[in-house]
Design a protein around this motif. Structure first.
Motif, PDB file in Angstrom:
ATOM      1  N   LYS A   1       2.985   5.403 -12.295  1.00 25.71           N
ATOM      2  CA  LYS A   1       2.408   5.202 -10.958  1.00 25.71           C
ATOM      3  C   LYS A   1       2.579   3.745 -10.528  1.00 25.71           C
ATOM      4  CE  LYS A   1      -0.564   6.641  -7.660  1.00 25.71           C
ATOM      5  NZ  LYS A   1      -0.012   7.201  -6.453  1.00 25.71           N
TER       6      LYS A   1
ATOM      7  N   ASN B   1       1.894   2.295  -3.447  1.00 27.76           N
ATOM      8  CA  ASN B   1       0.816   2.840  -4.276  1.00 27.76           C
ATOM      9  C   ASN B   1       0.712   4.353  -4.178  1.00 27.76           C
ATOM     10  OD1 ASN B   1       0.122   0.272  -5.120  1.00 27.76           O
ATOM     11  ND2 ASN B   1      -1.495   0.036  -3.594  1.00 27.76           N
ATOM     12  N   GLU B   2       1.368   4.942  -3.189  1.00 30.26           N
ATOM     13  CA  GLU B   2       1.304   6.387  -2.985  1.00 30.26           C
ATOM     14  C   GLU B   2       2.376   7.144  -3.763  1.00 30.26           C
ATOM     15  OE1 GLU B   2       1.320   7.226   1.211  1.00 30.26           O
ATOM     16  OE2 GLU B   2      -0.058   5.578   1.617  1.00 30.26           O
ATOM     17  N   TYR B   3       3.253   6.456  -4.450  1.00 27.98           N
ATOM     18  CA  TYR B   3       4.373   7.087  -5.138  1.00 27.98           C
ATOM     19  C   TYR B   3       4.220   7.036  -6.652  1.00 27.98           C
ATOM     20  CZ  TYR B   3       6.890   7.055  -0.727  1.00 27.98           C
ATOM     21  OH  TYR B   3       7.267   7.272   0.563  1.00 27.98           O
ATOM     22  N   TYR B   4       4.908   7.968  -7.288  1.00 25.35           N
ATOM     23  CA  TYR B   4       5.165   7.898  -8.728  1.00 25.35           C
ATOM     24  C   TYR B   4       6.626   7.517  -8.864  1.00 25.35           C
ATOM     25  CZ  TYR B   4       0.743  10.076  -9.877  1.00 25.35           C
ATOM     26  OH  TYR B   4      -0.593  10.322 -10.035  1.00 25.35           O
TER      27      TYR B   4
ATOM     28  N   ASN C   1       0.819  -1.209   0.000  1.00 26.60           N
ATOM     29  CA  ASN C   1       0.000   0.000   0.000  1.00 26.60           C
ATOM     30  C   ASN C   1       0.853   1.259   0.000  1.00 26.60           C
ATOM     31  OD1 ASN C   1      -2.262  -1.580   0.035  1.00 26.60           O
ATOM     32  ND2 ASN C   1      -2.563  -1.426   2.242  1.00 26.60           N
ATOM     33  N   LEU C   2       1.970   1.214   0.682  1.00 28.34           N
ATOM     34  CA  LEU C   2       2.884   2.348   0.734  1.00 28.34           C
ATOM     35  C   LEU C   2       3.374   2.712  -0.662  1.00 28.34           C
ATOM     36  CD1 LEU C   2       4.558   4.310   2.510  1.00 28.34           C
ATOM     37  CD2 LEU C   2       6.320   2.567   2.552  1.00 28.34           C
TER      38      LEU C   2
ATOM     39  N   LEU D   1       6.831  11.859  -4.610  1.00 31.21           N
ATOM     40  CA  LEU D   1       5.599  11.960  -3.842  1.00 31.21           C
ATOM     41  C   LEU D   1       4.394  12.379  -4.668  1.00 31.21           C
ATOM     42  CD1 LEU D   1       7.029  13.555  -0.594  1.00 31.21           C
ATOM     43  CD2 LEU D   1       6.304  11.193  -0.957  1.00 31.21           C
ATOM     44  N   ASN D   2       4.631  12.975  -5.846  1.00 34.60           N
ATOM     45  CA  ASN D   2       3.505  13.359  -6.695  1.00 34.60           C
ATOM     46  C   ASN D   2       3.923  13.361  -8.166  1.00 34.60           C
ATOM     47  OD1 ASN D   2       4.609  16.026  -7.330  1.00 34.60           O
ATOM     48  ND2 ASN D   2       4.089  16.543  -5.212  1.00 34.60           N
TER      49      ASN D   2
END
Length: 92
Positions: free
Chosen positions: A29, A7-10, A4-5, A61-62
């Motif tokens: 992603k 999945n928050e990154y590009y 899950n961690l 982070l984005n």
């Protein structure tokens, strides 16, 4: 938890074509899925350069940071950074 961690990154990544020895830089992603797409010829810009080896990636982070980093790694200074970062890989 860790899956899950991620999945928050590009991810900005660099592939090495085992066919022509050239590198390809991109961002995504979902790194495993994107790498598989490259390997299976589903990415138009790389389908004739298969197979590939994933030689570098970093998390952002984005999406904005990832696209900026991708653009930087494609510049002269970015290529120099990668050369220094991967020096031991390329010299064995």
């Amino acid at each position: 938890m860790m899956a899950n961690l991620f999945n928050e990154y590009y991810f900005v990544y660099v592939l090495l074509s085992l066919k022509d020895g050239k590198k390809y830089t991109g961002y995504t992603k979902n790194l495993p899925s994107r790498f598989e797409a490259h390997q299976n010829g589903k990415v138009e810009s790389t389908k004739n350069r298969r197979p590939f080896k994933l030689i570098y990636f970093e998390g952002c982070l984005n999406q904005q940071d990832a696209t900026k980093r991708e653009k930087y790694l494609k510049t002269f200074y970015g290529k120099r950074f990668l050369g220094n970062r991967l020096k031991s890989y390329f010299t064995g």
